[in-house]
Design a protein around this motif. Structure first.
Motif, PDB file in Angstrom:
ATOM      1  N   ASP A  21    -110.569  -7.310 -78.050  1.00 15.65           N
ATOM      2  CA  ASP A  21    -109.304  -7.833 -77.524  1.00 15.65           C
ATOM      3  C   ASP A  21    -109.036  -9.241 -78.055  1.00 15.65           C
ATOM      4  O   ASP A  21    -107.917  -9.559 -78.496  1.00 15.65           O
ATOM      5  CB  ASP A  21    -109.337  -7.872 -75.991  1.00 15.65           C
TER       6      ASP A  21
ATOM      7  N   LEU B 252    -111.464  -9.472 -70.916  1.00 10.03           N
ATOM      8  CA  LEU B 252    -111.223  -9.300 -72.345  1.00 10.03           C
ATOM      9  C   LEU B 252    -112.528  -9.012 -73.088  1.00 10.03           C
ATOM     10  O   LEU B 252    -113.556  -9.650 -72.858  1.00 10.03           O
ATOM     11  CB  LEU B 252    -110.566 -10.549 -72.929  1.00 10.03           C
TER      12      LEU B 252
ATOM     13  N   LYS C 145    -101.476  -7.013 -72.576  1.00  9.68           N
ATOM     14  CA  LYS C 145    -102.487  -7.997 -72.215  1.00  9.68           C
ATOM     15  C   LYS C 145    -102.059  -9.390 -72.661  1.00  9.68           C
ATOM     16  O   LYS C 145    -102.272 -10.383 -71.956  1.00  9.68           O
ATOM     17  CB  LYS C 145    -103.836  -7.616 -72.831  1.00  9.68           C
TER      18      LYS C 145
END
Length: 516
Positions: A385, A381, A358
Motif C-alpha cells: 500500500d 497499511l 485508501k
C-alpha cells in the motif's frame, strides 16, 4: 501562472470527470457540536466500563452513528409528545445495545428508525395492546375489570375451596409448628399459590394474539437487521427479519425514502434492473449535472442493494461512483457514508479500487485532524500500500503538514491525482492561512508573485483576492523599478498579527458533517 491540464487516471467506468482546473478553495465552515450530541456519543457501552470508573475509556464512534445522533437531535425530526429527555435515553440505550455486541457496522444507520420514532411506535403498540386485549376469547381483562367481577371469573373449584376454608375455625387454621420453625415447605406452598394465581390471571389473554402483536411490533421496527434494542425475539422471528427481500420492481427510477417497516418485494428493484439504473444515472450525470436528483437516486439504489443483501463487484462500483460524485460536489456527509461501506466491502475481498479510496481516506483524516484515526490508518497499511503512488502521495501530504513544509505541501496539492484535489480543497484555505502566518514571521515584505507561487494559486489576481478577502487589502502596494517593472508588494510584517489570529480560528473550527 497557468497550470498544465491534469489527465484523469482513474477507471473509465467512472461517471465523474476529475478536476482539470483548480478553483479557489471553498470557505471552511465551522460547526460546534451540540451538547446533547456529545453526551449521547460519550455514553459508553457496559462492556467497556472497567472497575476503575475514574478513568473512562475513549470510544471512537463510527461516522454513520454520529450522523444518526445528529439527525436524532435535528429539530425537524422532533415528534410532538416525545420529550427530549426520553429521546436521549432511548438514543443511549440503542447505541449502547449495538456497541456491546460490536454490531455498529452491521446496522444501516441512515435507514434505521430514529429514537423518537421507536418511542412513538412502542407507545402506539402499548396502547393498542391495552385496548384490544381487554376483551379476548370472551374473558374480561383482569387489569381493567372492577374488583367485583374478579369473583365471577373464578372457576368453581376455587369457589368451593374458599367456601370450605370459611367453615374452618380460625384456631384450626394456625400452624404453630410452622410459625416456630419457619417451615420452608409451608412458605414454598404459599409462593406457588401466589404464582399460580397471577399465572391464571395472565392466562385470560389469548397467548396466540400476544405472540402475533409482539411479532408485528418487532418486525415493524427492525426491518432486516440484528437483534433490536428493546428485546431479544425468538429465533424464528429473528430469521424472518433478517431474510433478504427478492425485488420485483422493474422501474429504473425510484425516489429514496427511509424505511420504517419491512420493504415489500414490489417496491424493490432486482439486480438486473439496478444495473440498468446505474447506466442511466451515469449518463444523466454527464448530461445534466443535477446533484440533488443524482444523490437521491443513488441512495435509493444503495437501499435496494442493502435490503436484498447484495454484496458483489457491482455493489462496490455503485458506492465508488457515488463517493466520487459526492467529492466533486463537496458533500462530505454522503462521501463518508460511501467510504465507510467501501471499507467493509473491500475487507470481503471484492473487486474495486481500494488503493484509490485508501488515499482519499488518508486525506480525509488530514482534513479532520483526527490523530487517533490517522494512527489506526497507518497501522492498517501494508508495504505494498505504501509503495502505491496514490497512497504515497496522500502520505506525503500528511508528512509535509506534520513537518510544517508548506512549500512541499502546495506542490503536492498541484500534483494531486484522481479526486484528491477535491478533498484537499476542503482544507487548502486553512493551510494557506497557516503558511501566511509562518511567512510573516520571516519576511517583512514579499512580492505578490512570490505568494502566488508558494501558496499554489492559479494567478496573481486569485492570490490578491484571497488576501483582500481576509483583511489584507490595505497591505498591497504597487511598485515600479527598472529590473522588475510594475509589480505588487505585500507588507506582511504589518499583517502578521492578523494572520496569526486567522490561523488560530481556522484550526479551532470543526466541521462535524460526515466526520469519522
Amino acid at each position: 501562472m497557468s497550470l498544465p491540464t491534469m489527465t484523469a487516471t482513474w477507471p473509465a467506468y467512472n461517471a465523474v470527470t476529475p478536476r482539470t482546473t483548480l478553483q479557489p478553495a471553498p470557505a471552511h465552515v465551522g460547526l460546534s457540536s451540540p451538547v446533547p450530541f456529545r453526551s449521547a456519543l460519550n455514553s459508553r457501552p457496559q462492556s467497556e466500563i472497567g472497575s476503575d470508573a475514574s478513568k473512562p475509556k475513549k470510544v471512537e464512534w463510527p461516522p454513520a452513528v454520529r450522523d444518526y445522533v445528529r439527525r436524532a437531535f435535528d429539530a425537524d425530526n422532533a415528534i410532538k409528545g416525545i420529550s427530549s429527555a426520553d429521546m436521549q435515553m432511548k438514543l443511549k440505550a440503542t447505541i449502547s445495545f449495538y456497541a456491546e455486541r460490536d454490531a455498529h457496522d452491521a446496522i444501516d444507520w441512515p435507514t434505521y428508525p430514529l429514537p423518537q420514532e421507536l418511542l412513538q411506535e412502542e407507545r402506539r403498540m402499548a396502547a393498542l395492546t391495552l385496548s384490544t386485549g381487554a376483551q379476548t376469547n370472551g374473558h374480561a381483562n383482569p387489569l381493567s375489570s372492577p374488583p367485583t367481577k374478579k369473583r365471577k371469573s373464578q372457576d368453581s373449584e376455587e369457589l368451593a375451596a374458599l367456601q370450605a376454608d370459611a367453615t374452618i375455625p380460625p384456631w384450626r387454621k394456625t400452624n404453630l409448628g410452622s410459625r416456630m420453625t419457619f417451615d420452608a415447605e409451608g412458605h414454598t406452598d404459599k409462593r406457588h399459590k401466589k404464582n399460580a394465581a397471577s399465572g391464571d390471571a395472565f392466562s385470560k389473554f389469548d397467548q396466540a394474539d400476544l405472540d402475533k402483536r409482539r411479532q408485528r411490533f418487532q418486525l415493524g421496527n427492525n426491518s432486516n437487521k440484528t437483534t433490536p434494542p428493546w428485546g431479544s425475539p425468538r429465533k424464528e422471528e429473528d430469521d424472518a427479519s433478517n431474510a433478504p427481500v427478492i425485488g420485483t420492481n422493474q422501474a429504473l427510477e425510484k425516489s429514496y425514502f427511509r424505511l420504517t417497516a419491512p420493504p415489500k418485494p414490489e417496491t424493490v428493484r432486482p439486480l438486473h434492473v439496478l444495473e440498468k439504473t446505474l447506466i442511466m444515472l451515469r449518463q444523466k450525470w454527464k448530461a445534466e449535472k443535477n446533484y440533488n436528483y443524482i444523490c437521491n437516486q443513488f441512495k435509493s439504489l444503495r437501499q435496494d442493494l442493502t435490503v436484498q443483501h447484495i454484496k458483489n463487484a457491482f455493489t462496490v462500483k455503485v458506492y465508488e461512483i457515488h463517493a466520487r460524485i459526492s467529492l466533486e460536489k463537496g458533500d462530505l456527509g454522503e462521501y463518508n457514508q460511501c467510504q465507510t461501506q467501501l471499507k467493509a466491502l473491500y475487507a470481503l475481498g471484492l473487486e474495486g479500487k481500494p488503493e484509490e479510496f485508501k488515499a482519499y481516506r488518508i486525506l480525509y483524516i488530514v482534513y479532520t485532524c483526527n490523530k487517533s484515526d490517522m494512527n489506526d490508518m497507518l497501522a492498517e497499511l501494508t508495504l505494498a500500500d505504501k509503495s502505491h503512488p496514490w497512497i504515497k502521495h496522500a502520505l506525503d501530504v500528511r508528512s509535509a503538514l506534520a513537518l510544517g513544509s508548506y512549500h512541499k505541501f502546495f506542490k503536492l496539492y498541484l500534483a494531486a491525482e484522481n479526486m484528491g484535489s477535491y478533498l484537499m480543497d476542503m482544507f487548502i484555505e486553512r493551510e494557506r492561512l497557516n503558511a501566511l502566518a509562518n511567512i510573516s514571521r520571516g519576511y517583512a515584505n514579499v512580492t505578490l508573485r512570490f505568494l502566488t507561487d508558494e501558496l499554489g494559486f492559479d494567478n496573481d489576481e486569485t492570490c490578491r483576492e484571497f488576501l483582500e478577502s481576509h483583511g489584507a487589502q490595505n497591505m498591497i502596494e504597487e511598485k515600479t523599478n527598472e529590473k522588475n517593472g510594475v509589480h505588487f508588494q505585500v507588507k506582511l510584517r504589518d499583517v502578521a498579527t492578523l494572520f496569526e489570529s486567522l490561523r488560530a480560528a481556522a484550526f479551532r473550527k470543526v466541521d462535524i458533517k460526515g466526520q469519522i
